[in-house]
Design a protein around this motif. Structure first.
Motif, short mmCIF file in Angstrom:
data_model
loop_
_atom_site.label_atom_id
_atom_site.label_comp_id
_atom_site.label_asym_id
_atom_site.label_seq_id
_atom_site.Cartn_x
_atom_site.Cartn_y
_atom_site.Cartn_z
N SER A 64 -39.30 -7.35 -2.72
CA SER A 64 -38.85 -7.44 -4.11
C SER A 64 -39.78 -8.36 -4.91
O SER A 64 -40.31 -9.34 -4.38
N ASN A 65 -39.97 -8.03 -6.18
CA ASN A 65 -40.67 -8.94 -7.08
C ASN A 65 -39.72 -9.47 -8.17
O ASN A 65 -40.14 -9.85 -9.25
N LEU A 66 -38.43 -9.47 -7.84
CA LEU A 66 -37.39 -9.97 -8.75
C LEU A 66 -36.95 -11.37 -8.34
O LEU A 66 -37.10 -11.77 -7.18
N ASP A 67 -36.34 -12.06 -9.28
CA ASP A 67 -35.78 -13.38 -8.96
C ASP A 67 -34.25 -13.31 -8.85
O ASP A 67 -33.56 -14.31 -8.96
N TYR A 68 -33.75 -12.09 -8.63
CA TYR A 68 -32.32 -11.91 -8.40
C TYR A 68 -32.13 -10.80 -7.38
O TYR A 68 -33.05 -10.02 -7.11
N GLU A 69 -30.93 -10.72 -6.80
CA GLU A 69 -30.67 -9.79 -5.71
C GLU A 69 -30.28 -8.40 -6.24
O GLU A 69 -29.49 -8.29 -7.18
N VAL A 70 -30.86 -7.37 -5.67
CA VAL A 70 -30.47 -5.99 -5.95
C VAL A 70 -30.38 -5.26 -4.61
O VAL A 70 -30.92 -5.73 -3.60
N PRO A 71 -29.71 -4.11 -4.58
CA PRO A 71 -29.63 -3.36 -3.32
C PRO A 71 -31.01 -2.98 -2.79
O PRO A 71 -31.95 -2.75 -3.57
N THR A 72 -31.12 -2.91 -1.49
CA THR A 72 -32.35 -2.46 -0.84
C THR A 72 -32.30 -0.94 -0.69
O THR A 72 -31.34 -0.39 -0.17
N ILE A 73 -33.34 -0.27 -1.17
CA ILE A 73 -33.39 1.19 -1.17
C ILE A 73 -34.49 1.67 -0.24
O ILE A 73 -35.57 1.07 -0.18
N GLY A 74 -34.23 2.77 0.45
CA GLY A 74 -35.23 3.35 1.34
C GLY A 74 -35.67 4.73 0.89
O GLY A 74 -34.93 5.43 0.18
N PHE A 75 -36.87 5.11 1.29
CA PHE A 75 -37.39 6.46 1.05
C PHE A 75 -37.92 6.98 2.38
O PHE A 75 -38.73 6.32 3.04
N VAL A 76 -37.47 8.18 2.76
CA VAL A 76 -37.71 8.71 4.11
C VAL A 76 -38.32 10.11 4.04
O VAL A 76 -37.90 10.94 3.23
N SER A 77 -39.30 10.37 4.90
CA SER A 77 -39.86 11.71 5.06
C SER A 77 -40.24 11.91 6.53
O SER A 77 -40.34 10.95 7.28
N HIS A 78 -40.44 13.17 6.90
CA HIS A 78 -40.87 13.46 8.27
C HIS A 78 -42.30 13.98 8.26
O HIS A 78 -42.72 14.65 7.31
N PHE A 79 -43.03 13.69 9.32
CA PHE A 79 -44.44 14.09 9.37
C PHE A 79 -44.73 15.23 10.34
O PHE A 79 -45.87 15.66 10.47
N ASP A 80 -43.72 15.74 11.02
CA ASP A 80 -43.93 16.91 11.88
C ASP A 80 -43.86 18.18 11.05
O ASP A 80 -43.38 18.17 9.91
N THR A 81 -44.34 19.28 11.60
CA THR A 81 -44.20 20.59 10.97
C THR A 81 -43.47 21.53 11.91
O THR A 81 -43.40 21.32 13.12
#
Length: 415
Positions: A64-81
């Motif tokens: 985070s580059n904030l000085d207050y707390e916010v929810p942690t968010i994730g981004f997910v992908s798969h690399f197989d085909t």
């Protein structure tokens, strides 16, 4: 956009085809080639806590580059085909300023990507498309998603004036064979919620998917010389086809849409003595899903009763195994995470296309593992085959959505 193109091509030209017959994770050793590349790339762009485990699951953090707390968010992908079509020796073609006409993928084999058959092509007139050469799939499912996540993180690192909370990145193997979330460490990921970047057309936003089960059937027979077979031979291949004929004929993928479920024969091989059939069952409604599972067992029971006297034992063996469930029941209690993605799209002048997934996603499994995880478009079309393509502008928009979600979250929770 060239940066996006170069990154995407560097991923799709690495063969990561999953192997459904393997018991290892990843299912194919070649998936390590891209996994290891991604680890080095994530470190190079400046992400922190970049890790890869002994099964090739990758996680990384943008603090985070904030000085207050916010929810942690994730981004997910798969690399197989997918193993449905070869992913070896992918040779992407770049079509700039697409004119709306036919695209010759392979002149020698007369393979043409045409809007007369694939009407969605006309949505991207004037844009830059990346296609196959007609001999392989492209791998936009889901290397477009991987490209978008890496590029979005890189942009945020280079532009610290854009405020965001802690963001997490997760890349998985073997999603295409239903094992993508098997060893995903949700606790380590440490997110309040996440998004899979694994949808298709620009604007797609999905929080519903099929309930899914796999069915294995073994039909037994008796081989006797055909000249003396009357009353004695039992041809297991004919038994299998009779069984299939008992399934509702209109409840198949090619005759259903929207929320309609289906039975789908995905594999059949056999001889007189033994025939093996694999089916998949899909339905968005949990009650209808259960009825479908009961039906395949009921048909098998009828066959066994009918042939018990002649065969002496069960003539059909059946195994029904649940694969994943509709994530709607896990996402609806936290619908603000869908609303956030919808708002991000609208602010970027992207029309949200909220609809059920006629398939599955790592997000479904992850949602039931305690990580609510709707699905956002990655931009590709015609997955799992030689007609696959992705507009580069759609990938750029997906990158913009990731960044906007991070910004909106920071604004929403500002004190």
């Amino acid at each position: 956009m060239q940066h996006i193109i170069d990154r995407f091509i560097s991923y799709v030209t690495i063969d990561t085809e999953a192997d459904p017959n393997s018991n290892t994770t990843p299912s194919s050793a070649k998936q390590w080639d891209l996994a290891n590349k991604l680890v080095e790339e994530l470190k190079a762009i400046g992400l922190q806590d970049v890790t890869i485990d002994d099964k090739s699951y990758i996680q990384a953090t943008l603090p985070s580059n904030l000085d207050y707390e916010v929810p942690t968010i994730g981004f997910v992908s798969h690399f197989d085909t997918t193993p449905d079509f070869t992913g070896a020796n992918v040779n992407p073609q770049i079509v700039r300023n697409y004119d709306g006409g036919d695209i010759i993928l392979n002149k020698e084999k007369n393979i043409v990507l045409s809007p007369s058959y694939f009407e969605d092509l006309l949505l991207y007139k004037g844009q830059t498309l990346i296609t196959t050469d007609g001999t392989t799939l492209l791998g936009a499912d889901d290397k477009a998603g991987v490209t978008e996540i890496v590029t979005a993180m890189e942009y945020l690192i280079k532009n610290p004036h854009i405020k965001h909370g802690t963001l997490k990145v997760g890349f998985t193997p073997d999603e295409e064979i239903g094992r993508g979330a098997d060893f995903f460490d949700v606790e380590k990921f440490g997110c309040d919620w996440a998004y899979t970047m694994d949808g298709s057309q620009i604007g797609e936003l999905e929080y519903e998917n099929f309930n899914a089960a796999g069915v294995k059937l073994k039909f037994k027979g008796k081989s006797v010389h055909p000249g003396y077979a009357k009353g004695k031979m039992i041809n297991s291949m004919l038994l299998a086809t009779k069984y299939i004929s008992k399934l509702p004929k209109d409840e198949v993928p090619e005759r259903t849409k929207g929320y309609e479920g289906f039975f789908h024969v995905v594999h059949l091989d056999g001889s007189i003595e033994e025939t093996n059939v694999q089916l998949i069952i899909r339905d968005h409604d949990r009650k209808k899903f259960k009825k479908r599972k009961k039906l395949v067992e009921k048909i098998a029971d009828k066959f066994n009763k009918k042939y018990m006297k002649q065969f002496g034992t069960d003539i059909v063996e059946i195994e029904v195994k649940d694969q994943y469930y509709n994530m709607r029941e896990k996402v609806e209690p936290v619908m603000h995470i869908v609303d956030l993605a919808e708002q991000a799209m609208k602010e970027l002048d992207i029309k949200p296309l909220i609809k059920p997934i006629r398939g599955g996603t790592d997000g479904s499994r992850l949602s039931f593992m305690g990580l609510p995880c709707p699905n956002i478009f990655a931009g590709g079309h015609n997955f799992h085959g030689k007609y696959e393509y992705v507009p580069v502008e759609s990938m750029q928009k997906a990158i913009d959505v990731i960044i906007k979600i991070a910004e909106l979250t920071a604004e929403k929770y500002k004190k």
